[in-house]
Design an enzyme around this catalytic site. Structure first.
Site, mmCIF file in Angstrom:
data_model
loop_
_atom_site.group_PDB
_atom_site.id
_atom_site.type_symbol
_atom_site.label_atom_id
_atom_site.label_comp_id
_atom_site.label_asym_id
_atom_site.label_seq_id
_atom_site.Cartn_x
_atom_site.Cartn_y
_atom_site.Cartn_z
ATOM 1 N N HIS A 2 -36.772 14.002 7.577
ATOM 2 C CA HIS A 2 -37.647 14.123 6.398
ATOM 3 C C HIS A 2 -37.449 15.468 5.718
ATOM 4 O O HIS A 2 -37.827 15.639 4.559
ATOM 5 C CB HIS A 2 -39.125 14.019 6.812
ATOM 6 C CG HIS A 2 -39.415 12.865 7.713
ATOM 7 N ND1 HIS A 2 -39.279 11.556 7.316
ATOM 8 C CD2 HIS A 2 -39.800 12.808 9.013
ATOM 9 C CE1 HIS A 2 -39.598 10.759 8.328
ATOM 10 N NE2 HIS A 2 -39.908 11.480 9.366
ATOM 11 N N HIS B 136 -40.130 24.753 6.543
ATOM 12 C CA HIS B 136 -39.302 23.664 6.028
ATOM 13 C C HIS B 136 -39.478 23.610 4.520
ATOM 14 O O HIS B 136 -40.301 24.327 3.955
ATOM 15 C CB HIS B 136 -39.718 22.321 6.668
ATOM 16 C CG HIS B 136 -41.114 21.958 6.322
ATOM 17 N ND1 HIS B 136 -42.208 22.362 7.080
ATOM 18 C CD2 HIS B 136 -41.626 21.283 5.269
ATOM 19 C CE1 HIS B 136 -43.308 21.927 6.517
ATOM 20 N NE2 HIS B 136 -42.992 21.283 5.407
ATOM 21 N N HIS C 139 -39.409 21.150 0.707
ATOM 22 C CA HIS C 139 -39.478 19.855 0.013
ATOM 23 C C HIS C 139 -38.704 20.058 -1.282
ATOM 24 O O HIS C 139 -38.830 21.132 -1.912
ATOM 25 C CB HIS C 139 -40.932 19.476 -0.292
ATOM 26 C CG HIS C 139 -41.763 19.331 0.952
ATOM 27 N ND1 HIS C 139 -41.976 18.114 1.572
ATOM 28 C CD2 HIS C 139 -42.392 20.259 1.718
ATOM 29 C CE1 HIS C 139 -42.735 18.303 2.655
ATOM 30 N NE2 HIS C 139 -42.990 19.594 2.768
ATOM 31 N N GLU D 196 -44.273 20.007 -4.092
ATOM 32 C CA GLU D 196 -45.379 19.075 -3.755
ATOM 33 C C GLU D 196 -46.606 19.483 -4.567
ATOM 34 O O GLU D 196 -47.152 18.671 -5.309
ATOM 35 C CB GLU D 196 -45.671 19.140 -2.256
ATOM 36 C CG GLU D 196 -44.456 18.697 -1.420
ATOM 37 C CD GLU D 196 -44.832 17.996 -0.151
ATOM 38 O OE1 GLU D 196 -45.396 18.663 0.747
ATOM 39 O OE2 GLU D 196 -44.610 16.792 -0.045
ATOM 40 N N HIS E 52 -42.642 25.564 2.920
ATOM 41 C CA HIS E 52 -43.888 25.568 3.693
ATOM 42 C C HIS E 52 -43.684 26.329 4.999
ATOM 43 O O HIS E 52 -42.834 25.958 5.817
ATOM 44 C CB HIS E 52 -44.317 24.122 4.001
ATOM 45 C CG HIS E 52 -44.802 23.400 2.780
ATOM 46 N ND1 HIS E 52 -44.853 22.024 2.690
ATOM 47 C CD2 HIS E 52 -45.263 23.866 1.588
ATOM 48 C CE1 HIS E 52 -45.325 21.664 1.507
ATOM 49 N NE2 HIS E 52 -45.585 22.772 0.813
ATOM 50 N N THR F 81 -48.834 17.047 4.386
ATOM 51 C CA THR F 81 -48.395 16.236 3.239
ATOM 52 C C THR F 81 -47.443 15.119 3.671
ATOM 53 O O THR F 81 -46.893 14.407 2.839
ATOM 54 C CB THR F 81 -47.656 17.096 2.193
ATOM 55 O OG1 THR F 81 -46.441 17.586 2.797
ATOM 56 C CG2 THR F 81 -48.525 18.251 1.709
#
Ligand SMILES: C[C@H](CNC(=O)c1ccc(S(N)(=O)=O)cc1)Cn1ccc2ccccc21
Ligand SMILES: [Zn+2]
Length: 248
Positions: free
Chosen positions: A63, A93, A95, A105, A118, A177
């Protein structure tokens, strides 16, 4: 076990089937509307002690790309801000979107950034393990940093080099999230984005969604490895929550 992702069938709009908390009252991310935030002068500055951080591994969990730290003591921690005590760094990590656009996000009055970092910390004063903290309402504190496309250097490897000059932040009670979407996160989102090089942000990291960390992801027609992109959840309803600002 629950398979979830960011595709048509298994993406954010389907997560509530396996994780009903997806429709809870403190879900993340959110759209931060600066004119509707409340300046709270009692909010202390956040203090980051990342100097002695020891990264342990980097992995692709299907992910995101995750860099894990050894969290055996509070050497690497975040304090102050809205937090009652020190929270220990567990991992960070990212996104991102596809082709360097709309990958963040959190959004700011609808503005999306290319990517969002994050830094995930857990309340080691109250809980014995990360897993236990991840399910508790005051268990986690995640520092969100927007990444904007430009050129900047990326020397050294302390998470500190991933932070902007100003630590002005917004804070609100939220959730993970991604599934299991536990409502256990005190979110601290920095207002100032960091600039990373276009080529880094433009092209999402070459990671596949099947957990392999290939040296180069090949775009195979029909099945097989798919380039991991758009691994962001859209903003969720505020449901009456107050977003506080550490700055005027
Ligand atoms: C909840 C956990 C897996 N999820 C996360 O750790 C996580 C962290 C941060 C975010 S975000 N995008 O909101 O910052 C989302 C998910 C599973 N898990 C349960 C016990 C446990 C122990 C070690 C490692 C993982 C463990
Ligand atoms: Zn995240």
């Amino acid at each position: 076990c629950h398979q979830w992702g960011y595709g048509e069938e298994d993406g954010p709009s389907a997560w509530h089937n396996d994780y009903p908390i997806a429709q809870g009252n403190r879900q993340s991310p959110i759209d931060i509307v600066p004119t509707e935030t409340v300046y709270d002068a009692s909010l202390a500055p956040i203090m980051l002690s990342y100097d002695l951080c020891t990264s342990v591994n980097i992995s692709n969990n299907g992910h995101s790309v995750v860099v894990e730290f050894d969290d055996v003591d509070d050497r690497t921690a975040i304090r102050g801000g809205p937090l009652e005590n020190a929270y220990r760094l567990k991992q960070f990590h990212f996104h991102w979107g596809g082709k360097g656009c709309h990958g963040s996000e959190h959004t700011v009055s609808g503005k999306t950034y290319a990517s969002e970092l994050h830094l995930v910390h857990w309340n080691s004063a109250k809980y014995k393990t990360f897993g236990e903290a991840a399910a508790a309402p005051d268990g986690l504190a995640v520092l969100g940093v927007f990444l904007e496309g430009s050129t900047a250097d990326f020397r050294g490897f302390s998470p500190k080099c991933l932070l902007p000059n100003s630590l002005n932040y917004w804070t609100y009670p939220g959730s993970l999230t991604t599934p299991p979407l536990h409502e256990s996160v005190t979110w601290i989102v920095l207002k100032e984005p960091i600039l990373v090089s276009e080529k880094q942000v433009g092209k999402p990291p070459a990671v596949a969604t099947d957990g392999e960390v290939p040296n180069a992801v090949v775009q195979r027609r029909g099945g097989g490895q798919k380039r991991m992109e758009n691994n962001f959840r859209p903003p969720q309803p505020l449901k009456g929550r107050k977003v506080r600002a550490s700055f005027n």
